[in-house]
Design an enzyme around this catalytic site. Structure first.
Site, PDB file in Angstrom:
ATOM      1  CG  HIS A  70      -0.570   4.109   4.310  1.00  0.00           C
ATOM      2  ND1 HIS A  70      -0.757   2.415   4.348  1.00  0.00           N
ATOM      3  CD2 HIS A  70      -0.739   2.979   5.101  1.00  0.00           C
ATOM      4  CE1 HIS A  70      -1.290   1.668   4.608  1.00  0.00           C
ATOM      5  NE2 HIS A  70      -0.865   2.437   5.937  1.00  0.00           N
ATOM      6  CB  CYS A 101      -1.149  -0.061   1.235  1.00  0.00           C
ATOM      7  SG  CYS A 101      -0.048  -1.023   2.726  1.00  0.00           S
ATOM      8  CG  ASP A 111      -3.709   0.116  -2.138  1.00  0.00           C
ATOM      9  OD1 ASP A 111      -4.683  -0.542  -2.166  1.00  0.00           O
ATOM     10  OD2 ASP A 111      -3.471   0.716  -0.783  1.00  0.00           O
ATOM     11  CG  ASN A 112      -2.247  -3.587  -1.852  1.00  0.00           C
ATOM     12  OD1 ASN A 112      -1.814  -3.375  -1.314  1.00  0.00           O
ATOM     13  ND2 ASN A 112      -3.093  -4.558  -1.859  1.00  0.00           N
TER      14      ASN A 112
END
Lengths: 507, 507
Positions: free
Chosen positions: B126, B63, B273-274
């Protein structure tokens, strides 16, 4: 393949038709089902104009039994397309098979004929090649195609190549008169099958004749082939080229129906006889999307199929259904379209999908996953219970035959036949479509689900009357040595003496 | 999450906007990408009205680095979001991370601000939680959300729960003021994020202000949650409930843009994001469709993402692109939309996708798959070469951590880090999207493909200037003990003494 049935329907007392595409493709092979190269614009468009079935199954993880089930509306264990030579073995109709479709079975075209239909099969028949099993003896009026798969023996005169028939007689053989270049993958067979379909539809439209067309093409079955114009056009290699040609052909057939002005009178259904053959991957095998394993297995990859219903003006465009469906339903649905009742003197497993497609209903029914004489698994709602697990034997696996390449779920994709009849392995296919996480036996959810499933299985087993198994005996003498018409072509071969044996079914 | 960027674009000198959705979902989680339950009608509709990207990637299988790459247009190895504590390790920004986004990095909102944009982030930031890393110090004007993931320590006062910020100050903490019921999965956070988005869009539209909205929601990240009205509504369990709520929210946002009359001035992009976290499956993990493994890995399942571009009146409806795309492209594309040039004093990895979306062009470019400080693989065209293979260590695997449940490809999903730099493992992702069948090293195809790839990799490595690694040092003292605003709420906690250590990154 595709089958088109034209009839005076219950809804529209004018010339109508309908159809089913039937071939070896996996659930994940279409753009609409998430194939990453998304190279099936015509099939995707068919789905956008029709209804996508996401939970549709074939009746068997292998070709012949599924085709017998489609045309009889009955599980292979009932219609005889299975073997008792060994426990839970897949079997089909190679050239030396002695059995085939029995006269006692009532096939869809036989029934439709009584309602005035003209029936044609284009492509692979696969319900036996001996004279008594000929499709024109089982309700079809016309045939262009072959009795067996187009693989082997590849122009080796020691054994006969598979004949291609027009109606009663052979008109040549694969690799001799109907070329398949095994090196380049080039063959124009799909174009021949397409032209046959277009011509047949035109002819029936011109004569205002209701018709049933079963378009059973096989370009995606190894050895995979495509016409020159499609070779090298796919991101997916030769397999993708074959898919593109099929996709293009389907588009042409649907547009043809539209141009003839009979699309609103035509029901077309696209589906497949088994999951993608992962043993042929990556060059000649398709995709089962997120599902486990492939052809030959009773995991989702072996039996969950792409499925699209198309009937402009009747089936709402862009519909999606989670109805648990089965190729056997096409038997019952076709009869319903023709205003006929299914036979009442025998167990019919197919259900009428018209309420699903026309009124959006969901019908409660189980899906049984058989391998030969054994019910391996059952699906009820979103739950699937495995009573037996097996991919293939350690011996076959050791030889490099892998039905689940890159996949391995401990205790599930087993290489010994493992019995779970007292405590079935249970999966929730919504949360776990890949059958990777069996539910805990101790969970309340397991108890609750199995209570329902157990009753359904019990009832199924208690009332099951297995048919006489047709796929037990093989004999080289009955191969396609001298099919009818061979004399004219100078293509008769000498059969060896009869030597019937138990067929060997390793999987 | 989603980000909307509004600007005087190059094409239309009126108020406009655009956006990106950014969250933890797998390639196979959307109906449009073949998820069998097909429960994302709004996202599927977004794809039908816009363009589907089938070959779109994130910049990292985890992330934080992907989010840093999205906002800087640069690979994590350049922008510092990686670790050198050990070879090829995934790292992110837990509460005790000392590093974060550097002032020397130029973030998308910083650049847009100069062009008059109002920028808002809703959801998970993040990129570091210490004061110097605060999003309002890096170009954002408004923030509603949290600096870290919403997992742990779950209301244990021994360690601080993650704070939720409004702009400069915290307004509460997860599990205390922002409830997530870990037993039922109930939380209304997505609804809060949705309302924030709708309100922000309304406000900017009313003031004719160009805006950039980064909607970085996290309901599909374990612990997965959904609002009461969505609980139990999916075939897929709690994860599916969360997906449905996100799908519903996206639909509401797009309809809101339409109702305000700014949809044709609004570019929206949805991606992730993943890949789906398969370690959380089946209850809290999504689907990567036909791809290999998931989050944490550099196989396709870890980095290939669902991606949809939407801009009615500009991007043709129903488009499909095979452009190799990356989240970093959204940086460059957004600047292009705003009439800005990307910074010229540093290497930018993102490319401008507008020619792809508006003129159907295909731009030749590689995709690099990094794990920490190591380039594990590269994709060029349909070929993917693995220079290193690793899923996770035998030690972690033995503890039950499996990034590839049910999948195992010999020599590929390895549990030791295996080097192939001299003879990379090569896959053709068209024929073999699941990375199961490496090409023969001796084949002409291998030689031909590797010749091209080798040059690209050489050039990449020769010119690479790694950034200062930000994810090496951890210190309990810098956790969210006393975020700004904690005094007013009586929610300040006492930090322990500083004790910086090398962070431990097991994967």
């Amino acid at each position: 393949g595709i089958c088109y049935v034209g009839s005076e329907t219950l809804w529209q007392r004018t010339f109508t038709s309908f159809g089913v595409l039937f071939l070896q493709m996996g659930w994940g092979d279409l753009g609409a089902f998430g194939e990453p190269s998304k190279e099936t614009p015509n099939l995707d468009q068919m789905a956008a104009e029709g209804m996508l079935f996401l939970d549709f199954y074939t009746a068997n993880p292998l070709c012949s039994p599924s085709r017998a089930a489609l045309l009889t509306g009955r599980l292979p264990v009932r219609n005889g397309f299975y073997t008792t030579n060994a426990h839970a073995r897949n079997a089909y109709t190679p050239q030396d098979i002695v059995g085939g479709i029995q006269d006692s079975e009532l096939l869809l075209p036989e029934l439709l004929k009584k309602a005035g239909y003209i029936n044609k099969i284009i492509g692979k028949w696969h319900l036996g090649h001996r004279p008594q099993f000929h499709p024109l003896k089982h309700g079809f009026d016309e045939w262009f195609g072959s009795p067996n798969c187009h693989f082997g023996p590849y122009d080796n005169r020691e054994l006969p190549n598979i004949p291609v028939y027009r109606d009663w007689e052979m008109i040549g053989r694969y690799y001799e008169d109907f070329k398949i270049d095994l090196k380049t993958g080039e063959a124009n067979l799909t174009q021949l099958y397409l032209q046959e379909a277009l011509d047949f539809i035109s002819k029936q439209q011109a004569s205002q004749q209701p018709f049933f067309l079963y378009w059973a093409i096989d370009a995606t079955h190894a050895p995979v082939y495509a016409s020159k114009q499609f070779l090298g056009t796919s991101q997916r290699g030769l397999y993708g080229d074959a898919v593109r040609e099929i996709d293009d052909s389907v588009g042409k057939i649907l547009r043809h129906l539209q141009q003839l002005g009979i699309s609103e009178n035509t029901f077309v259904f696209f589906t497949s006889d088994n999951g993608a053959a992962l043993i042929s991957a990556p060059k000649q095998g398709g995709s089962n999307g997120p599902f486990l394993c492939g052809k030959q297995t009773t995991f989702e990859g072996g039996m969950r199929e792409p499925a699209i219903a198309w009937w402009p003006g009747h089936i709402p465009a862009g519909g999606v259904s989670h109805q648990l469906g089965n190729v056997m339903d096409l038997f019952t649905t076709s009869l319903s379209l023709a205003g006929l009742q299914p036979p009442s003197d025998r167990q019919i497993d197919g259900i009428d999908l018209l309420p699903v497609m026309l009124q959006g209903k969901l019908i409660d029914r189980p899906i049984f996953y058989y391998r030969g004489n054994e019910m391996m698994a059952v699906r009820v709602g979103l739950y699937k219970a495995h009573y037996w697990t097996w991919s293939n034997s350690w011996e076959e696996y050791g030889k490099g035959t892998d039905f689940c390449p890159g996949q391995s779920v401990s205790g599930v994709t087993t290489h010994t036949q493992e019995e779970h009849t007292y405590l079935p392995l249970l999966f929730h296919l919504g949360r776990d479509p890949g059958e990777k996480f069996p539910l805990s036996f101790a969970s309340e959810e397991y108890q609750r689900a199995m209570q329902q499933i157990t009753g359904i299985v019990q009832q199924h087993k208690d009332t099951l009357v297995p048919g006489e198994p047709q796929l037990n005996v093989c004999d080289k003498a009955i191969m396609n040595w001298s099919p009818p018409g061979c004399e004219k072509l100078g293509k008769c071969l000498k059969a060896p003496e009869s030597d019937p044996k138990k067929c060997s079914w390793p999987h």
